[in-house]
Scaffold this active site. Structure first.
Site, PDB file in Angstrom:
ATOM      1  N   CYS A   1      -4.254   2.376   3.856  1.00  0.00           N
ATOM      2  CA  CYS A   1      -4.083   1.425   2.767  1.00  0.00           C
ATOM      3  C   CYS A   1      -2.958   1.881   1.849  1.00  0.00           C
ATOM      4  CB  CYS A   1      -5.377   1.293   1.968  1.00  0.00           C
ATOM      5  SG  CYS A   1      -6.819   0.822   2.938  1.00  0.00           S
TER       6      CYS A   1
ATOM      7  N   ASN B   1      -2.744   8.329   6.453  1.00  0.00           N
ATOM      8  CA  ASN B   1      -2.733   7.695   7.774  1.00  0.00           C
ATOM      9  C   ASN B   1      -2.238   6.257   7.736  1.00  0.00           C
ATOM     10  OD1 ASN B   1      -4.887   6.570   6.474  1.00  0.00           O
ATOM     11  ND2 ASN B   1      -6.432   7.170   7.971  1.00  0.00           N
ATOM     12  N   HIS B   2      -1.546   5.885   6.654  1.00  0.00           N
ATOM     13  CA  HIS B   2      -0.973   4.534   6.591  1.00  0.00           C
ATOM     14  C   HIS B   2       0.290   4.482   7.446  1.00  0.00           C
ATOM     15  CE1 HIS B   2      -0.164   0.573   4.960  1.00  0.00           C
ATOM     16  NE2 HIS B   2       1.094   0.937   4.823  1.00  0.00           N
TER      17      HIS B   2
ATOM     18  N   HIS C   1       1.197  -2.237   8.610  1.00  0.00           N
ATOM     19  CA  HIS C   1       0.320  -3.043   9.470  1.00  0.00           C
ATOM     20  C   HIS C   1      -1.055  -2.405   9.585  1.00  0.00           C
ATOM     21  CE1 HIS C   1      -0.022  -1.421  13.828  1.00  0.00           C
ATOM     22  NE2 HIS C   1       0.146  -0.400  13.032  1.00  0.00           N
ATOM     23  N   ASN C   2      -1.986  -3.105  10.290  1.00  0.00           N
ATOM     24  CA  ASN C   2      -3.324  -2.564  10.508  1.00  0.00           C
ATOM     25  C   ASN C   2      -3.870  -3.034  11.850  1.00  0.00           C
ATOM     26  OD1 ASN C   2      -4.337  -5.219  10.104  1.00  0.00           O
ATOM     27  ND2 ASN C   2      -4.542  -4.861   7.918  1.00  0.00           N
TER      28      ASN C   2
END
Length: 327
Positions: free
Chosen positions: A66, A139-140, A262-263
């Protein structure tokens, strides 16, 4: 369920860990990723949306990542909005329905239908030589230009993998010529759309100019969509509230402060639903879960013969046993 909207991967992992597997989330997410990879399973059981790795051993994106509330999300018509202001007063660890058009990695308007407030987490700021910056969890993933065996390639890198000297991809349409930043289609910015603006591309073309694929690679990198900004620093920014969006595209990418984020999301496939079909109609036995709060099935109904179709492997009494996948 495949007939419903996609669920964020982190939510699926959290519910699995809370109800059935209290030993950590890493093995759960690794299993989810494998079930979404068509090169790992003959018949995938998860419909992965986003970056789930590649046959060449590129790692999947992290399940939860995030950005901080001050990140500006690019909207159509040159507008932007702070991600924290999309749903004012959103509660920590909540997901909120929205109906918002945002820009994808190519600068096209796409629908964002969910805002996630993921609570407070340690965050880090990526800052470029030009002064562009974005702050997010370790970890984004951000889209970067990476040298892969001499070939300049667009790849996702986690913030904790990004180092000074790397090149972050900046979406040009997220900026206006009337302010600091970059734009496409304007003569004064034309030189940056050629090879001089793509680190490593001139060297690559000199070595591979006879390769027909080289031109295709060069065209993708120099079509004016992106600017490649050199990273100056990655610094600790403390603990802050963080947010994310669910975007209705294949890679779920959106633009934050010009950077491409992105995710991942993951519903079950229709075939996987056949393994669960009629599970609530007394087809199998249930027992209490590890803490006795909910019931869990001893086996699945499995109308679909997953063990034969997808194969498996294991070791018992010193002997390895492998079941190949069957048609």
């Amino acid at each position: 369920r495949p007939d419903r909207s996609h669920a964020k991967s982190a939510r699926s992992v959290a519910e699995t860990m809370g109800n059935y597997h209290p030993h950590g989330d890493a093995s759960i997410y690794d299993t989810l990723v494998r079930m979404a990879q068509p090169w790992s399973m003959r018949y995938p059981l998860v419909d992965g949306q986003g970056n789930f790795g590649s046959p060449g051993n590129d790692p999947p994106a992290a399940m939860r990542y995030c950005i901080t509330g001050d990140a500006l999300v690019a909207l159509p018509e040159g507008e932007s909005v702070r991600i924290a202001d999309i749903v004012p007063g959103a509660r920590p660890n909540s997901d909120n329905a929205i109906d918002l058009k945002v820009l994808d990695r190519h600068g096209n308007p796409v629908l964002a239908d969910r805002l996630f407030h993921s609570g407070e987490h340690p965050v880090y700021t990526v800052r470029t030589v030009e002064g562009l910056r974005v702050t997010g969890t370790a970890n984004h993933p951000l889209l970067c230009l990476v040298d892969v065996a001499g070939v300049p390639t667009l790849l996702w890198k986690l913030i904790d993998e990004i180092k000074p000297g790397d090149y972050a991809v900046i979406q040009r349409s997220a900026f206006s010529v009337d302010c600091a930043g970059f734009a496409r289609g304007k003569p004064e910015f034309a030189p940056t759309t050629y090879t001089v603006g793509v680190p490593g591309l001139v060297r690559f073309l000199e070595a591979h100019h006879r390769d027909p694929d080289a031109q295709a690679i060069a065209d993708e990198l120099t079509d004016g969509r992106f600017y490649y900004a050199k990273v100056a620093s990655v610094t600790d920014a403390g603990v802050q509230p963080v947010y994310s969006l669910r975007v209705d595209t294949a890679d779920h990418a959106f633009i934050t402060n010009g950077f491409v984020s992105h995710n991942t999301e993951a519903p079950l496939t229709p075939l996987a639903m056949e393994m669960l079909r009629e599970i609530d109609e007394e087809t199998v036995d249930f027992i209490p879960n590890y803490d006795g709060r909910v019931q869990e099935p001893t086996v699945l109904p499995s109308r679909f013969p997953n063990l034969l179709a997808n194969g498996s492997g294991g070791i018992a009494v010193g002997m390895a046993t492998n079941i190949p996948p069957h048609n």
